[in-house]
Design a protein around this motif. Structure first.
Motif, mmCIF file in Angstrom:
data_model
loop_
_atom_site.group_PDB
_atom_site.id
_atom_site.type_symbol
_atom_site.label_atom_id
_atom_site.label_comp_id
_atom_site.label_asym_id
_atom_site.label_seq_id
_atom_site.Cartn_x
_atom_site.Cartn_y
_atom_site.Cartn_z
ATOM 1 N N THR A 1 -1.079 7.490 -11.776
ATOM 2 C CA THR A 1 -2.324 7.018 -11.172
ATOM 3 C C THR A 1 -2.448 7.525 -9.743
ATOM 4 O O THR A 1 -3.509 7.980 -9.304
ATOM 5 C CB THR A 1 -2.385 5.479 -11.182
ATOM 6 O OG1 THR A 1 -2.287 5.010 -12.527
ATOM 7 C CG2 THR A 1 -3.693 4.977 -10.576
ATOM 8 N N MET A 2 -1.346 7.461 -8.997
ATOM 9 C CA MET A 2 -1.339 7.963 -7.626
ATOM 10 C C MET A 2 -1.618 9.464 -7.591
ATOM 11 O O MET A 2 -2.395 9.950 -6.764
ATOM 12 C CB MET A 2 0.011 7.676 -6.959
ATOM 13 C CG MET A 2 0.053 8.054 -5.486
ATOM 14 S SD MET A 2 1.731 7.984 -4.774
ATOM 15 C CE MET A 2 2.130 6.269 -5.078
ATOM 16 N N LYS A 3 -0.980 10.188 -8.507
ATOM 17 C CA LYS A 3 -1.169 11.638 -8.561
ATOM 18 C C LYS A 3 -2.621 11.994 -8.838
ATOM 19 O O LYS A 3 -3.166 12.958 -8.287
ATOM 20 C CB LYS A 3 -0.260 12.237 -9.631
ATOM 21 C CG LYS A 3 -0.296 13.747 -9.699
ATOM 22 C CD LYS A 3 0.689 14.273 -10.744
ATOM 23 C CE LYS A 3 0.704 15.783 -10.786
ATOM 24 N NZ LYS A 3 1.672 16.299 -11.800
ATOM 25 N N GLN A 4 -3.264 11.205 -9.695
ATOM 26 C CA GLN A 4 -4.649 11.479 -10.080
ATOM 27 C C GLN A 4 -5.645 11.067 -9.001
ATOM 28 O O GLN A 4 -6.591 11.803 -8.698
ATOM 29 C CB GLN A 4 -4.973 10.736 -11.380
ATOM 30 C CG GLN A 4 -6.421 10.902 -11.848
ATOM 31 C CD GLN A 4 -6.696 10.153 -13.140
ATOM 32 O OE1 GLN A 4 -5.969 10.280 -14.116
ATOM 33 N NE2 GLN A 4 -7.734 9.352 -13.157
ATOM 34 N N LYS A 5 -5.418 9.887 -8.407
ATOM 35 C CA LYS A 5 -6.408 9.334 -7.495
ATOM 36 C C LYS A 5 -6.126 9.622 -6.019
ATOM 37 O O LYS A 5 -7.064 9.642 -5.205
ATOM 38 C CB LYS A 5 -6.527 7.821 -7.715
ATOM 39 C CG LYS A 5 -7.021 7.464 -9.120
ATOM 40 C CD LYS A 5 -7.213 5.968 -9.284
ATOM 41 C CE LYS A 5 -7.790 5.632 -10.654
ATOM 42 N NZ LYS A 5 -7.986 4.179 -10.848
ATOM 43 N N LYS A 6 -4.853 9.819 -5.688
ATOM 44 C CA LYS A 6 -4.480 10.081 -4.293
ATOM 45 C C LYS A 6 -3.486 11.244 -4.242
ATOM 46 O O LYS A 6 -2.320 11.069 -3.889
ATOM 47 C CB LYS A 6 -3.866 8.830 -3.665
ATOM 48 C CG LYS A 6 -4.794 7.621 -3.645
ATOM 49 C CD LYS A 6 -4.088 6.400 -3.063
ATOM 50 C CE LYS A 6 -5.007 5.185 -3.029
ATOM 51 N NZ LYS A 6 -4.315 3.989 -2.488
ATOM 52 N N LYS B 1 2.883 13.808 -0.528
ATOM 53 C CA LYS B 1 3.664 13.392 0.636
ATOM 54 C C LYS B 1 4.875 12.575 0.211
ATOM 55 O O LYS B 1 5.980 12.747 0.740
ATOM 56 C CB LYS B 1 2.783 12.584 1.583
ATOM 57 C CG LYS B 1 3.485 12.202 2.878
ATOM 58 C CD LYS B 1 2.540 11.439 3.806
ATOM 59 C CE LYS B 1 3.250 11.035 5.095
ATOM 60 N NZ LYS B 1 2.349 10.266 6.012
ATOM 61 N N LEU C 1 -2.909 13.782 -2.272
ATOM 62 C CA LEU C 1 -2.224 14.094 -1.011
ATOM 63 C C LEU C 1 -1.126 13.069 -0.722
ATOM 64 O O LEU C 1 -0.026 13.429 -0.282
ATOM 65 C CB LEU C 1 -3.229 14.138 0.147
ATOM 66 C CG LEU C 1 -4.223 15.309 0.125
ATOM 67 C CD1 LEU C 1 -5.209 15.187 1.275
ATOM 68 C CD2 LEU C 1 -3.485 16.641 0.199
ATOM 69 N N GLU C 2 -1.419 11.806 -0.972
ATOM 70 C CA GLU C 2 -0.423 10.749 -0.774
ATOM 71 C C GLU C 2 0.744 10.926 -1.752
ATOM 72 O O GLU C 2 1.909 10.736 -1.404
ATOM 73 C CB GLU C 2 -1.074 9.375 -0.976
ATOM 74 C CG GLU C 2 -0.159 8.205 -0.701
ATOM 75 C CD GLU C 2 -0.869 6.877 -0.866
ATOM 76 O OE1 GLU C 2 -0.254 5.945 -1.442
ATOM 77 O OE2 GLU C 2 -2.036 6.757 -0.438
ATOM 78 N N TYR C 3 0.391 11.316 -2.974
ATOM 79 C CA TYR C 3 1.411 11.557 -4.004
ATOM 80 C C TYR C 3 2.335 12.706 -3.570
ATOM 81 O O TYR C 3 3.553 12.608 -3.663
ATOM 82 C CB TYR C 3 0.749 11.884 -5.333
ATOM 83 C CG TYR C 3 1.702 12.347 -6.410
ATOM 84 C CD1 TYR C 3 2.390 11.430 -7.199
ATOM 85 C CD2 TYR C 3 1.916 13.712 -6.637
ATOM 86 C CE1 TYR C 3 3.277 11.845 -8.181
ATOM 87 C CE2 TYR C 3 2.807 14.138 -7.609
ATOM 88 C CZ TYR C 3 3.478 13.209 -8.385
ATOM 89 O OH TYR C 3 4.356 13.628 -9.349
ATOM 90 N N SER D 1 0.834 -1.216 0.000
ATOM 91 C CA SER D 1 0.000 0.000 0.000
ATOM 92 C C SER D 1 0.864 1.260 0.000
ATOM 93 O O SER D 1 0.332 2.374 -0.002
ATOM 94 C CB SER D 1 -0.918 0.004 1.224
ATOM 95 O OG SER D 1 -0.150 0.053 2.420
ATOM 96 N N LYS D 2 2.204 1.060 0.002
ATOM 97 C CA LYS D 2 3.120 2.198 0.051
ATOM 98 C C LYS D 2 4.122 2.164 -1.112
ATOM 99 O O LYS D 2 5.326 2.010 -0.907
ATOM 100 C CB LYS D 2 3.873 2.196 1.384
ATOM 101 C CG LYS D 2 2.970 2.312 2.604
ATOM 102 C CD LYS D 2 3.775 2.249 3.900
ATOM 103 C CE LYS D 2 2.880 2.382 5.124
ATOM 104 N NZ LYS D 2 3.656 2.302 6.381
#
Length: 258
Positions: free
Chosen positions: A242-247, A253, A249-251, A151-152
């Motif tokens: 995909t991370m940048k688009q969907k998450k 961080k 804040l996580e991207y 997940s990371k």
């Protein structure tokens, strides 16, 4: 060709293309700002069989434009014209070799990190092989859970340290993140001063990590170019986009943290 034997104009354009080619290796081509999860596999990378030639060509044209050699039959026009292919080829070859040096030095720098952080020399063969399964090398290992924390993505220490060693060290070819730091920005409008490393850097490091593990497992160094490395890079870019688009804040961080 011998650059010293060329005209001042040619020398300026070719020499100017070196830094531009290196910048493109670290930050990508101008068209890459439009990359999405739908078109990422159509991009040109420095790991494709002739990808560095494309980078070299773009760098030369940009350099000629920068020097103002844009008139009729001037250098920019000659580089862009198919009828001048014989004129452009030796210049492209020269700049391509410089980008190869940059790419090879980058892999060496990341390789030192890979060997030490992942303990390849003391691992069992099975442990080193497991790093390559499902791109486990991009995930941190949890000793408590005895598994990779999938997940990371890209939070493995080898990725973070690889980015620093490959792009943020004051050595020739490994200082591109420092040299072109003015290109770093934030993807969050609410945190404009929290600069992020770019996707190209993370994907390049992840691709180099895989290449170095493969080299260690077979006991010899291989060329850091070809369809396999090209596809690996694009797969990592897809994950990041995909991370940048969907998450977002996580991207942020992740990229700011690195």
């Amino acid at each position: 060709i011998s650059i010293k034997l060329q005209s001042e104009k040619v020398c300026k354009v070719v020499c100017g293309s070196y830094e531009r080619g290196q910048r493109m290796f670290a930050f990508g081509l101008e068209d890459d700002v439009d990359l999405t999860i739908d078109n990422v596999f159509a991009m040109t990378t420095a790991f494709a069989t002739r990808g560095t030639e494309t980078l070299a060509y773009e760098a030369l044209v940009e350099s000629a434009d920068h020097e103002g050699y844009t008139g009729d039959n001037d250098m920019a026009e000659r580089l862009l014209s198919d009828s001048w292919a014989q004129y452009a080829k030796p210049l492209i070859d020269y700049t391509t070799r410089r980008i190869h040096l940059c790419r090879n030095q980058f892999k060496k720098a990341v390789g030192v990190v890979v060997t030490s952080v992942l303990n390849l020399a003391t691992n069992s063969a099975a442990q080193n092989s497991s790093l390559l399964e499902d791109i486990n090398y991009i995930y941190p290992w949890s000793a408590k859970k005895n598994k990779y924390e999938t997940s990371k993505p890209f939070q493995a220490e080898v990725i973070k340290e690889g980015v620093r060693a490959g792009f943020f060290v004051a050595n020739q070819y490994n200082d591109l993140g420092i040299k072109f730091s003015y290109l770093l920005s934030s993807s969050l409008s609410t945190a404009p001063n929290e600069l992020e490393v770019v996707n190209h850097m993370i994907a390049s490091v992840a691709t180099a990590v895989e290449a170095c593990i493969l080299d260690f497992n077979v006991g010899k160094s291989s060329e850091f170019v070809g369809p396999s490395h090209d596809n690996t890079f694009k797969a990592h870019m897809l994950l990041l986009l995909t991370m940048k688009q969907k998450k977002p804040l996580e991207y942020h961080k992740l990229t700011h943290g690195i």
